[in-house]
Design an enzyme around this catalytic site. Structure first.
Site, PDB file in Angstrom:
ATOM      1  N   ASN A 160      37.247   4.551 -72.116  1.00  0.00           N
ATOM      2  CA  ASN A 160      36.177   3.612 -72.458  1.00  0.00           C
ATOM      3  C   ASN A 160      36.740   2.196 -72.342  1.00  0.00           C
ATOM      4  O   ASN A 160      37.501   1.760 -73.202  1.00  0.00           O
ATOM      5  CB  ASN A 160      35.693   3.903 -73.886  1.00  0.00           C
ATOM      6  CG  ASN A 160      34.634   2.912 -74.361  1.00  0.00           C
ATOM      7  OD1 ASN A 160      34.153   2.088 -73.585  1.00  0.00           O
ATOM      8  ND2 ASN A 160      34.287   2.987 -75.638  1.00  0.00           N
ATOM      9  N   TRP A 161      36.362   1.525 -71.281  1.00  0.00           N
ATOM     10  CA  TRP A 161      36.926   0.196 -71.016  1.00  0.00           C
ATOM     11  C   TRP A 161      36.300  -0.884 -71.899  1.00  0.00           C
ATOM     12  O   TRP A 161      36.764  -2.025 -71.902  1.00  0.00           O
ATOM     13  CB  TRP A 161      36.737  -0.173 -69.544  1.00  0.00           C
ATOM     14  CG  TRP A 161      37.466   0.728 -68.584  1.00  0.00           C
ATOM     15  CD1 TRP A 161      38.295   1.787 -68.902  1.00  0.00           C
ATOM     16  CD2 TRP A 161      37.445   0.664 -67.152  1.00  0.00           C
ATOM     17  NE1 TRP A 161      38.779   2.364 -67.754  1.00  0.00           N
ATOM     18  CE2 TRP A 161      38.270   1.702 -66.664  1.00  0.00           C
ATOM     19  CE3 TRP A 161      36.796  -0.169 -66.231  1.00  0.00           C
ATOM     20  CZ2 TRP A 161      38.474   1.924 -65.299  1.00  0.00           C
ATOM     21  CZ3 TRP A 161      36.995   0.050 -64.870  1.00  0.00           C
ATOM     22  CH2 TRP A 161      37.835   1.083 -64.419  1.00  0.00           C
ATOM     23  N   LYS A 162      35.229  -0.542 -72.587  1.00  0.00           N
ATOM     24  CA  LYS A 162      34.519  -1.513 -73.455  1.00  0.00           C
ATOM     25  C   LYS A 162      34.208  -2.796 -72.666  1.00  0.00           C
ATOM     26  O   LYS A 162      33.953  -2.714 -71.467  1.00  0.00           O
ATOM     27  CB  LYS A 162      35.336  -1.763 -74.729  1.00  0.00           C
ATOM     28  CG  LYS A 162      35.690  -0.440 -75.427  1.00  0.00           C
ATOM     29  CD  LYS A 162      36.220  -0.605 -76.821  1.00  0.00           C
ATOM     30  CE  LYS A 162      36.540   0.778 -77.399  1.00  0.00           C
ATOM     31  NZ  LYS A 162      36.986   0.737 -78.785  1.00  0.00           N
ATOM     32  N   GLU A 216      30.825   1.214 -82.142  1.00  0.00           N
ATOM     33  CA  GLU A 216      30.563  -0.228 -81.975  1.00  0.00           C
ATOM     34  C   GLU A 216      29.081  -0.470 -81.727  1.00  0.00           C
ATOM     35  O   GLU A 216      28.531  -1.495 -82.140  1.00  0.00           O
ATOM     36  CB  GLU A 216      31.446  -0.776 -80.834  1.00  0.00           C
ATOM     37  CG  GLU A 216      32.904  -0.846 -81.272  1.00  0.00           C
ATOM     38  CD  GLU A 216      33.931  -0.610 -80.178  1.00  0.00           C
ATOM     39  OE1 GLU A 216      33.599  -0.742 -78.981  1.00  0.00           O
ATOM     40  OE2 GLU A 216      35.089  -0.284 -80.528  1.00  0.00           O
ATOM     41  N   GLU A 248      35.334  10.017 -83.369  1.00  0.00           N
ATOM     42  CA  GLU A 248      36.115   8.787 -83.416  1.00  0.00           C
ATOM     43  C   GLU A 248      36.020   8.182 -84.813  1.00  0.00           C
ATOM     44  O   GLU A 248      35.055   7.465 -85.126  1.00  0.00           O
ATOM     45  CB  GLU A 248      35.568   7.776 -82.404  1.00  0.00           C
ATOM     46  CG  GLU A 248      35.627   8.252 -80.969  1.00  0.00           C
ATOM     47  CD  GLU A 248      35.597   7.087 -79.987  1.00  0.00           C
ATOM     48  OE1 GLU A 248      36.541   6.991 -79.199  1.00  0.00           O
ATOM     49  OE2 GLU A 248      34.668   6.271 -80.038  1.00  0.00           O
ATOM     50  N   GLY A 285      40.996   0.993 -82.447  1.00  0.00           N
ATOM     51  CA  GLY A 285      41.560  -0.322 -82.179  1.00  0.00           C
ATOM     52  C   GLY A 285      42.468  -0.836 -83.281  1.00  0.00           C
ATOM     53  O   GLY A 285      42.836  -2.012 -83.294  1.00  0.00           O
ATOM     54  N   SER A 293      42.824   4.959 -81.376  1.00  0.00           N
ATOM     55  CA  SER A 293      44.261   4.680 -81.230  1.00  0.00           C
ATOM     56  C   SER A 293      45.034   5.858 -80.642  1.00  0.00           C
ATOM     57  O   SER A 293      46.191   6.074 -80.992  1.00  0.00           O
ATOM     58  CB  SER A 293      44.866   4.229 -82.565  1.00  0.00           C
ATOM     59  OG  SER A 293      44.240   3.031 -82.996  1.00  0.00           O
ATOM     60  N   GLY A 311      40.402   4.108 -75.695  1.00  0.00           N
ATOM     61  CA  GLY A 311      40.005   2.706 -75.551  1.00  0.00           C
ATOM     62  C   GLY A 311      41.135   1.895 -74.946  1.00  0.00           C
ATOM     63  O   GLY A 311      41.368   1.923 -73.734  1.00  0.00           O
ATOM     64  N   GLY A 312      41.872   1.184 -75.776  1.00  0.00           N
ATOM     65  CA  GLY A 312      42.926   0.271 -75.326  1.00  0.00           C
ATOM     66  C   GLY A 312      43.870   0.859 -74.282  1.00  0.00           C
ATOM     67  O   GLY A 312      44.151   0.218 -73.255  1.00  0.00           O
TER      68      GLY A 312
HETATM   69  P1  13P Z   1      41.059   2.630 -79.114  1.00  0.00           P
HETATM   70  O1  13P Z   1      41.702   3.725 -78.284  1.00  0.00           O
HETATM   71  O2  13P Z   1      41.306   1.272 -78.548  1.00  0.00           O
HETATM   72  O3  13P Z   1      41.366   2.776 -80.559  1.00  0.00           O
HETATM   73  O4  13P Z   1      39.472   2.846 -78.954  1.00  0.00           O
HETATM   74  C1  13P Z   1      38.936   4.098 -79.128  1.00  0.00           C
HETATM   75  C2  13P Z   1      37.514   4.058 -78.717  1.00  0.00           C
HETATM   76  O5  13P Z   1      36.701   3.418 -79.345  1.00  0.00           O
HETATM   77  C3  13P Z   1      37.132   4.794 -77.513  1.00  0.00           C
HETATM   78  O6  13P Z   1      35.759   4.882 -77.380  1.00  0.00           O
END
Ligand code: 13P
Length: 257
Positions: A9-11, A104, A174, A180, A220, A241-242
């Protein structure tokens, strides 16, 4: 056997060139080391921002087991909703999946389970696989309400589906406190919740369907902790995510089954 999946998920990150490079770089490495030869034979799904979805679909074309999806869709099929994007649009760009109900979206855009049920319906009506996200916030966990909260999200968002439709859905757990923050759920915490989700699914749709549904962990998850998380019997992969923004990290996660 249910599918193992690693999704990125590149957000709201990267730009067109950056997104293209990331997807191309990952796909090149996967072509050298095909997914079907890896332990777990995982599938990979990129979730870029809408505006470079088409380019990411192109980058993934020809790499077996890799596809792309949107991070969100609108709850309606079309209409006068300036700035919004509908399921048939992302489908027409080559998307195979869409996230629904990321925390989010729930927190910042006030998406509730009733609205998310409509988005799930839209996705399925237009041939997109919904990756339905659930998870508790920290005060809910501290109050011991995490099972109740996650169950409610799943029951209200998904359990109106007929069996056949439900079987197309992927679930992502999640915990919001892990997203994050660098604080990952422990493998035991992830396993406990995933097993609970599978039990709840089994009570509604039967054991066979429960065994079949892929449940991903997100929060994370990174190249260092993925192997331990993915070794849990009810963790079928990750929604990253990250760490999905760095090709070497994401590739290491794909190889963590
Ligand atoms: P992180 O891996 O950055 O914690 O984000 C997880 C996430 O929200 C994936 O959708």
């Amino acid at each position: 056997m249910r599918k193992k999946i690693v999704a990125g998920n590149w957000k709201m990150n990267l730009d067109l060139e950056g997104g293209r490079k990331l997807a191309t770089g990952i796909c090149e490495k996967i072509s050298e080391n095909p997914l079907e030869t890896l332990p777990g034979k995982p599938e990979v799904v990129f979730f870029p921002p809408y505006v470079f979805l088409t380019e990411v679909v192109k980058a993934a074309e020809g790499t077996s087991g890799v596809s792309a999806g949107s991070q969100n869709i609108h709850q309606l099929e079309k209409g006068a909703y300036t700035g919004e994007v509908a399921a048939p649009m992302v489908k027409s760009c080559g998307a195979t999946h869409t996230l629904v109900g990321h925390s989010e979206r729930r927190a910042y855009f006030h998406e509730d389970n009733a609205l998310l049920a409509k988005k799930v319906e839209q996705a399925l009506n237009h041939g997109l696989i919904p990756v339905y996200c659930c998870g508790e916030v920290l005060p809910e966990r501290e109050a011991g309400k995490h099972f109740e909260v996650v169950k409610e999200q799943i029951v209200n968002g998904l359990f109106w589906l007929k069996q056949e439709a439900f079987e197309k859905v992927i679930i992502a757990y999640e915990p919001v406190w892990a997203i994050g923050t660098g604080v990952t759920a422990s493998p035991e915490q992830a396993q406990e919740m995933h097993a609970f989700i599978r039990k709840v699914v089994g009570e509604k749709y039967g054991l066979q369907t429960a065994e079949h549904v892929s449940i991903l962990y997100g929060g994370s998850c990174n190249a260092q902790n993925a192997r331990e998380l993915f070794s849990q019997p009810d963790v079928d992969g990750g929604l990253i995510g990250g760490a999905s923004l760095k090709a070497p990290d994401f590739l290491a996660i794909i190889q963590s089954f």
